[in-house]
Design a protein around this motif. Structure first.
Motif, PDB file in Angstrom:
ATOM      1  N   HIS A 181       0.781  -1.236   0.000  1.00  0.00           N
ATOM      2  CA  HIS A 181       0.000   0.000   0.000  1.00  0.00           C
ATOM      3  C   HIS A 181       0.812   1.285   0.000  1.00  0.00           C
ATOM      4  N   SER A 182       2.072   1.248   0.371  1.00  0.00           N
ATOM      5  CA  SER A 182       2.801   2.501   0.529  1.00  0.00           C
ATOM      6  C   SER A 182       3.230   3.140  -0.801  1.00  0.00           C
ATOM      7  N   TRP A 183       3.249   2.384  -1.869  1.00  0.00           N
ATOM      8  CA  TRP A 183       3.622   2.917  -3.187  1.00  0.00           C
ATOM      9  C   TRP A 183       2.555   2.509  -4.194  1.00  0.00           C
ATOM     10  N   PRO A 184       2.280   3.349  -5.194  1.00  0.00           N
ATOM     11  CA  PRO A 184       1.280   2.960  -6.199  1.00  0.00           C
ATOM     12  C   PRO A 184       1.814   1.866  -7.124  1.00  0.00           C
ATOM     13  N   ILE A 185       0.886   1.281  -7.843  1.00  0.00           N
ATOM     14  CA  ILE A 185       1.204   0.292  -8.874  1.00  0.00           C
ATOM     15  C   ILE A 185       1.036   0.974 -10.223  1.00  0.00           C
ATOM     16  N   LEU A 186       1.892   0.655 -11.158  1.00  0.00           N
ATOM     17  CA  LEU A 186       1.771   1.155 -12.526  1.00  0.00           C
ATOM     18  C   LEU A 186       1.046   0.111 -13.359  1.00  0.00           C
ATOM     19  N   ASP A 187      -0.028   0.516 -14.019  1.00  0.00           N
ATOM     20  CA  ASP A 187      -0.704  -0.338 -14.998  1.00  0.00           C
ATOM     21  C   ASP A 187      -0.344   0.220 -16.370  1.00  0.00           C
ATOM     22  N   ALA A 188       0.696  -0.357 -16.961  1.00  0.00           N
ATOM     23  CA  ALA A 188       1.221   0.109 -18.251  1.00  0.00           C
ATOM     24  C   ALA A 188       0.335  -0.416 -19.373  1.00  0.00           C
ATOM     25  N   ASP A 219       7.342   4.605 -24.280  1.00  0.00           N
ATOM     26  CA  ASP A 219       8.460   4.040 -25.046  1.00  0.00           C
ATOM     27  C   ASP A 219       9.768   4.426 -24.371  1.00  0.00           C
ATOM     28  N   GLU A 220      10.846   3.845 -24.846  1.00  0.00           N
ATOM     29  CA  GLU A 220      12.152   4.030 -24.215  1.00  0.00           C
ATOM     30  C   GLU A 220      12.648   5.463 -24.257  1.00  0.00           C
ATOM     31  N   LEU A 221      12.252   6.213 -25.273  1.00  0.00           N
ATOM     32  CA  LEU A 221      12.753   7.571 -25.434  1.00  0.00           C
ATOM     33  C   LEU A 221      11.936   8.616 -24.687  1.00  0.00           C
ATOM     34  N   GLN A 222      10.716   8.261 -24.304  1.00  0.00           N
ATOM     35  CA  GLN A 222       9.847   9.231 -23.638  1.00  0.00           C
ATOM     36  C   GLN A 222       9.281   8.653 -22.346  1.00  0.00           C
ATOM     37  N   TRP A 223      10.095   7.979 -21.569  1.00  0.00           N
ATOM     38  CA  TRP A 223       9.646   7.374 -20.321  1.00  0.00           C
ATOM     39  C   TRP A 223       9.314   8.473 -19.312  1.00  0.00           C
ATOM     40  N   PRO A 224       8.066   8.565 -18.852  1.00  0.00           N
ATOM     41  CA  PRO A 224       7.660   9.701 -18.019  1.00  0.00           C
ATOM     42  C   PRO A 224       7.890   9.554 -16.512  1.00  0.00           C
ATOM     43  N   PHE A 225       8.520   8.461 -16.075  1.00  0.00           N
ATOM     44  CA  PHE A 225       8.625   8.213 -14.636  1.00  0.00           C
ATOM     45  C   PHE A 225      10.072   8.197 -14.154  1.00  0.00           C
ATOM     46  N   SER A 226      10.253   8.685 -12.942  1.00  0.00           N
ATOM     47  CA  SER A 226      11.564   8.660 -12.290  1.00  0.00           C
ATOM     48  C   SER A 226      11.808   7.285 -11.689  1.00  0.00           C
ATOM     49  N   PRO A 227      13.039   6.991 -11.320  1.00  0.00           N
ATOM     50  CA  PRO A 227      13.322   5.717 -10.647  1.00  0.00           C
ATOM     51  C   PRO A 227      12.599   5.609  -9.299  1.00  0.00           C
ATOM     52  N   SER A 228      12.342   4.397  -8.911  1.00  0.00           N
ATOM     53  CA  SER A 228      11.802   4.058  -7.578  1.00  0.00           C
ATOM     54  C   SER A 228      10.479   4.744  -7.268  1.00  0.00           C
ATOM     55  N   LEU A 259      11.534  -2.976 -20.486  1.00  0.00           N
ATOM     56  CA  LEU A 259      11.803  -3.812 -19.315  1.00  0.00           C
ATOM     57  C   LEU A 259      12.821  -3.193 -18.359  1.00  0.00           C
ATOM     58  N   ASP A 260      13.913  -2.658 -18.875  1.00  0.00           N
ATOM     59  CA  ASP A 260      14.903  -2.015 -17.998  1.00  0.00           C
ATOM     60  C   ASP A 260      14.301  -0.792 -17.296  1.00  0.00           C
ATOM     61  N   LEU A 261      13.437  -0.065 -17.998  1.00  0.00           N
ATOM     62  CA  LEU A 261      12.787   1.090 -17.391  1.00  0.00           C
ATOM     63  C   LEU A 261      11.795   0.657 -16.312  1.00  0.00           C
ATOM     64  N   PHE A 262      11.117  -0.457 -16.550  1.00  0.00           N
ATOM     65  CA  PHE A 262      10.231  -1.007 -15.525  1.00  0.00           C
ATOM     66  C   PHE A 262      11.023  -1.296 -14.253  1.00  0.00           C
ATOM     67  N   TRP A 263      12.146  -1.982 -14.411  1.00  0.00           N
ATOM     68  CA  TRP A 263      12.982  -2.319 -13.246  1.00  0.00           C
ATOM     69  C   TRP A 263      13.413  -1.061 -12.499  1.00  0.00           C
ATOM     70  N   SER A 264      13.812  -0.044 -13.243  1.00  0.00           N
ATOM     71  CA  SER A 264      14.279   1.179 -12.579  1.00  0.00           C
ATOM     72  C   SER A 264      13.142   1.910 -11.876  1.00  0.00           C
ATOM     73  N   ALA A 265      11.921   1.749 -12.352  1.00  0.00           N
ATOM     74  CA  ALA A 265      10.776   2.453 -11.756  1.00  0.00           C
ATOM     75  C   ALA A 265      10.264   1.786 -10.488  1.00  0.00           C
ATOM     76  N   LEU A 266      10.729   0.560 -10.203  1.00  0.00           N
ATOM     77  CA  LEU A 266      10.295  -0.149  -8.999  1.00  0.00           C
ATOM     78  C   LEU A 266      11.083   0.301  -7.773  1.00  0.00           C
ATOM     79  N   VAL A 267      10.399   0.378  -6.637  1.00  0.00           N
ATOM     80  CA  VAL A 267      11.082   0.635  -5.378  1.00  0.00           C
ATOM     81  C   VAL A 267      11.890  -0.613  -5.031  1.00  0.00           C
ATOM     82  N   VAL A 268      12.807  -0.507  -4.117  1.00  0.00           N
ATOM     83  CA  VAL A 268      13.712  -1.612  -3.778  1.00  0.00           C
ATOM     84  C   VAL A 268      12.952  -2.887  -3.419  1.00  0.00           C
ATOM     85  N   SER A 269      11.897  -2.798  -2.675  1.00  0.00           N
ATOM     86  CA  SER A 269      11.158  -4.006  -2.289  1.00  0.00           C
ATOM     87  C   SER A 269      10.062  -4.371  -3.265  1.00  0.00           C
ATOM     88  N   GLY A 270       9.979  -3.661  -4.400  1.00  0.00           N
ATOM     89  CA  GLY A 270       8.904  -3.893  -5.372  1.00  0.00           C
ATOM     90  C   GLY A 270       9.145  -5.107  -6.231  1.00  0.00           C
TER      91      GLY A 270
END
Length: 130
Positions: free
Chosen positions: A27-34, A94-103, A119-130
């Motif tokens: 609950h402490s962080w939102p989920i992304l529905d891509a 897309d890879e060139l216009q990713w709108p989210f910061s890490p974590s 996929l790499d951008l997905f990984w970077s957008a997850l919090v450490v325990s995500g």
């Protein structure tokens, strides 16, 4: 797309819902529905109390989701249950216009939307325990 009908909210992904109990602990962080489409998975997650960032490139789908989802959730949520929030964002991911910061997200759901380059951008957008 007809905005006053719940019919566009078809049942959520069975595979996603099989993980819903585990996801509901995040609950402490939102989920992304891509590539959220009409929002069937986002709404199901919101019913478990999770907040969901709903991203799609189709503004009409997002407008319909913004209109329908609150009424739909209110009509079926059990009393005393707290529903999560939905945050629609219109973007072409897309890879060139990713709108989210890490974590930023506890989890990312991506059903029927596949861009391997994200996929790499997905990984970077997850919090450490995500």
């Amino acid at each position: 797309m007809k905005r006053d009908s719940f019919s566009q909210l078809t049942p959520p992904s069975k595979a996603l819902m099989s993980c819903a109990n585990e996801l509901s602990r995040l609950h402490s962080w939102p989920i992304l529905d891509a590539g959220c489409g009409a929002g069937r998975n986002a709404v199901a997650l919101a019913l478990t109390g999770l907040s969901v960032v709903c991203v799609d490139r189709d503004i009409d789908r997002l407008l319909a989701l913004s209109d329908i989802a609150p009424r739909y959730i209110a009509s079926i949520k059990p009393p005393r249950n707290v529903e999560g929030k939905l945050y629609p964002i219109c973007a072409d991911l897309d890879e060139l216009q990713w709108p989210f910061s890490p974590s930023q997200f506890s989890a990312i759901t991506c059903v029927h939307f596949l861009k391997i380059g994200l996929l790499d951008l997905f990984w970077s957008a997850l919090v450490v325990s995500g």
